[in-house]
Every structure is written in structure tokens, then in C-alpha cells.
Design an enzyme around this catalytic site. Structure first.
Site, PDB file in Angstrom:
ATOM      1  N   THR A  29      -0.269  80.749 -23.487  1.00 54.72           N
ATOM      2  CA  THR A  29      -0.446  82.134 -23.926  1.00 54.72           C
ATOM      3  C   THR A  29      -0.888  82.129 -25.386  1.00 54.72           C
ATOM      4  O   THR A  29      -0.477  81.261 -26.147  1.00 54.72           O
ATOM      5  CB  THR A  29       0.918  82.871 -23.813  1.00 54.72           C
ATOM      6  OG1 THR A  29       1.357  82.784 -22.462  1.00 54.72           O
ATOM      7  CG2 THR A  29       0.816  84.328 -24.217  1.00 54.72           C
ATOM      8  N   SER A  31      -3.859  83.458 -28.701  1.00 54.88           N
ATOM      9  CA  SER A  31      -5.254  83.706 -29.065  1.00 54.88           C
ATOM     10  C   SER A  31      -6.124  82.457 -28.885  1.00 54.88           C
ATOM     11  O   SER A  31      -7.332  82.578 -28.631  1.00 54.88           O
ATOM     12  CB  SER A  31      -5.335  84.204 -30.509  1.00 54.88           C
ATOM     13  OG  SER A  31      -4.594  83.369 -31.363  1.00 54.88           O
ATOM     14  N   ASP A  82      -2.420  74.608 -23.760  1.00 52.30           N
ATOM     15  CA  ASP A  82      -1.673  75.635 -24.487  1.00 52.30           C
ATOM     16  C   ASP A  82      -1.799  75.425 -25.997  1.00 52.30           C
ATOM     17  O   ASP A  82      -2.111  74.327 -26.463  1.00 52.30           O
ATOM     18  CB  ASP A  82      -0.188  75.582 -24.074  1.00 52.30           C
ATOM     19  CG  ASP A  82       0.546  76.876 -24.406  1.00 52.30           C
ATOM     20  OD1 ASP A  82      -0.049  77.788 -24.996  1.00 52.30           O
ATOM     21  OD2 ASP A  82       1.738  76.967 -24.059  1.00 52.30           O
ATOM     22  N   GLY A  83      -1.545  76.493 -26.732  1.00 53.35           N
ATOM     23  CA  GLY A  83      -1.549  76.442 -28.194  1.00 53.35           C
ATOM     24  C   GLY A  83      -0.188  76.029 -28.723  1.00 53.35           C
ATOM     25  O   GLY A  83       0.708  75.644 -27.967  1.00 53.35           O
ATOM     26  N   GLU A 104       6.233  78.774 -20.372  1.00 50.26           N
ATOM     27  CA  GLU A 104       5.396  77.680 -20.886  1.00 50.26           C
ATOM     28  C   GLU A 104       6.099  76.338 -20.686  1.00 50.26           C
ATOM     29  O   GLU A 104       5.487  75.357 -20.270  1.00 50.26           O
ATOM     30  CB  GLU A 104       5.085  77.915 -22.369  1.00 50.26           C
ATOM     31  CG  GLU A 104       4.151  79.093 -22.580  1.00 50.26           C
ATOM     32  CD  GLU A 104       3.913  79.448 -24.035  1.00 50.26           C
ATOM     33  OE1 GLU A 104       2.974  80.210 -24.303  1.00 50.26           O
ATOM     34  OE2 GLU A 104       4.672  78.999 -24.915  1.00 50.26           O
ATOM     35  N   LYS A 122      -2.053  74.372 -38.039  1.00 48.12           N
ATOM     36  CA  LYS A 122      -0.833  74.160 -37.240  1.00 48.12           C
ATOM     37  C   LYS A 122      -0.337  72.713 -37.292  1.00 48.12           C
ATOM     38  O   LYS A 122       0.777  72.421 -36.860  1.00 48.12           O
ATOM     39  CB  LYS A 122      -1.104  74.522 -35.773  1.00 48.12           C
ATOM     40  CG  LYS A 122      -1.741  75.880 -35.521  1.00 48.12           C
ATOM     41  CD  LYS A 122      -0.731  76.971 -35.643  1.00 48.12           C
ATOM     42  CE  LYS A 122      -1.241  78.356 -35.337  1.00 48.12           C
ATOM     43  NZ  LYS A 122      -1.610  78.610 -33.973  1.00 48.12           N
TER      44      LYS A 122
HETATM   45  C1  5RP Z   1       3.120  81.581 -27.225  1.00 48.61           C
HETATM   46  C2  5RP Z   1       2.816  80.295 -27.911  1.00 48.61           C
HETATM   47  C3  5RP Z   1       1.462  80.135 -28.510  1.00 48.61           C
HETATM   48  O1  5RP Z   1       0.897  78.969 -28.024  1.00 48.61           O
HETATM   49  C4  5RP Z   1       1.596  80.029 -30.008  1.00 48.61           C
HETATM   50  O2  5RP Z   1       2.269  81.170 -30.492  1.00 48.61           O
HETATM   51  C5  5RP Z   1       0.217  79.906 -30.676  1.00 48.61           C
HETATM   52  O3  5RP Z   1      -0.501  81.095 -30.511  1.00 48.61           O
HETATM   53  P1  5RP Z   1      -1.977  81.291 -31.074  1.00 48.61           P
HETATM   54  O4  5RP Z   1      -2.876  80.445 -30.258  1.00 48.61           O
HETATM   55  O5  5RP Z   1      -2.230  82.774 -30.906  1.00 48.61           O
HETATM   56  O6  5RP Z   1      -1.975  80.889 -32.532  1.00 48.61           O
HETATM   57  O7  5RP Z   1       3.626  79.406 -27.986  1.00 48.61           O
HETATM   58  O8  5RP Z   1       4.445  81.639 -26.759  1.00 48.61           O
END
Ligand code: 5RP
Length: 221
Positions: A29, A31, A82-83, A104, A122
Site C-alpha cells: 500500500t 504512493s 511493497d514500500g 502487509e 528511506k
Molecule cells: C503502508 C506502508 C507503506 O509501504 C509505507 O508507508 C511507505 O509509503 P509510501 O510509498 O507512500 O512512501 O507501509 O502501510
């Protein structure tokens, strides 16, 4: 120079090269994942379908007519994309900024390969600057908060937010995360904790970093 959003875009799009014919894909989930799903739409007829970690990602998948699969029916996903909110050099992560950490982590546990996509901000030497999200059963909120204080953290209730599972989120500040795996297990053992946002026991296998200099860096565990 790329801005943060552009870095997320190149990282998300670069993950497409790992997607092969007839795979079952898992998606997280956020961006960065959104950019991956945008790209995945071009391969929707080549894959079996996608297991989604949130209503937000499910909505987007449906917009593209990508088949959304039930994890119980497929059992396992070939690859999970995933991010992360933070990721260290061992590819251990803090996740859950978007509140979807429980689903997740479930998909992560069922995935053969876990690819993290992120912008270079990150990637950190030590986890913990980003507050650690913990999903808790509502009636245990204050008990869990008191237990977290004993671990040296400062809990902050994400007031007004209910997860898709009907639970609360505590964001934990000022934790000294020396040993992520140990801390992940310790927090999981507090009664009333559903999931914590440390993804250390099952870390990522590959990190795709989008960088300011417009390049992608691939880091293997
Ligand atoms: C959601 C997450 C997302 O992977 C994390 O918050 C990173 O989000 P983004 O890609 O918007 O920076 O763990 O629960």
C-alpha cells in the site's frame, strides 16, 4: 535532480522487470506501490492476479481490471512488492505509515520473494527515526501503551484512525532499535498487540531504490 515523488516513480516502475508469466503477485500500500500498480496494468493479461493488502490498492487494481485474488485460495504469492517508511542495510524495515501493516505482514509471510521499492530518503543506517506503528485491539490500547513506555518508547495514539481490521494504531517515538528482530518479537508478545511495523524477521530480499540522480540502485540481501 529528481524530487521524492519522481524517485518513488522510478523505483515502483523498475519492479516490473521481476514480474513473469502466470505469477501471483502480492502488493502493499502507498504512493510508491501506486506507481508499480500503474505499470503492472500493462501486464494484466500475463499474470494470474494480485493479492492486495488494502482497500486503497484493491480500488486501483479494480480500476485497471487486474484480477484481485483471495490469499486463502492461492495460498502463496510468487512475489510481493511493497514500500517502506524506513529500510536499513540488512533490508529490515519499519512499515505501517499507511496503517495497512497487518495485511502487509500476512502477505509477506506467504511470499516467496519480497521486493521493497523506495526513494533513497528511506534507506537509513539505523531504524527508529520514523515512529514505529503498532496495531492494537481497541480495549488494550492503554495497557499496550504502558508496556511500550517500559521499553523506552513514547506511544502516540493515531486518534480517529481505525484500521481495516477495526483496530487502533499507536505510533511509537524515541525507540532505540539496536536489535530489530528481538524488538519485533518482544512487541509481538505484548497482549493486545495485533502486529507491529518492524519487518525484520522476514526482511526484504531485494531493495529497489530510486535516487535523486535519476538512477535506480538494486540492493540484494
Ligand atoms: C503502508 C506502508 C507503506 O509501504 C509505507 O508507508 C511507505 O509509503 P509510501 O510509498 O507512500 O512512501 O507501509 O502501510
Amino acid at each position: 535532480m529528481f524530487n521524492q515523488d519522481q524517485m518513488k516513480q522510478i523505483a515502483g516502475e523498475a519492479a516490473i522487470k521481476y514480474i513473469k508469466q502466470d505469477m501471483v503477485i502480492g502488493v502493499g500500500t502507498g504512493s510508491t506501490v501506486k506507481y508499480f500498480i500503474d505499470k503492472l496494468s500493462t501486464m494484466r493479461n500475463d499474470i494470474k492476479g494480485v493479492v492486495s493488502s488494502s482497500l486503497q490498492s484493491t480500488e486501483l487494481l479494480k480500476t485497471y481490471n487486474i484480477p484481485v485474488l483471495d490469499l486463502n485460495s492461492v495460498g502463496q504469492v510468487d512475489i510481493y512488492i511493497d514500500g517502506a517508511d524506513e529500510i536499513n542495510h540488512y533490508l529490515e524495515m519499519i512499515k505501517g505509515g499507511g496503517g495497512a501493516l497487518t495485511k502487509e505482514k500476512i502477505i509477506t509471510a506467504c511470499s516467496k520473494k519480497f521486493i521493497c521499492i523506495a526513494d533513497e530518503s528511506k534507506y537509513v543506517p539505523k531504524l527508529g527515526t520514523f515512529p514505529l506503528p503498532i496495531e492494537v485491539i481497541p480495549m488494550a490500547r492503554s495497557y499496550v501503551a504502558r508496556e511500550i513506555l517500559k521499553l523506552g518508547g513514547t506511544p502516540d495514539w493515531r486518534s480517529g484512525v481505525l484500521t481495516e481490521n477495526g483496530n487502533y494504531i499507536l505510533d511509537i517515538h524515541h525507540l532505540d532499535i539496536q536489535k530489530p528482530i528481538e524488538l519485533e518479537e518482544k512487541i509481538n508478545n505484548i497482549v493486545g498487540v495485533v502486529t507491529n511495523g518492524l519487518f525484520a524477521k522476514r526482511s526484504a530480499d531485494i531493495l529497489i531504490l530510486g535516487k535523486k540522480n535519476r538512477q535506480i540502485e538494486i540492493i540484494n540481501r
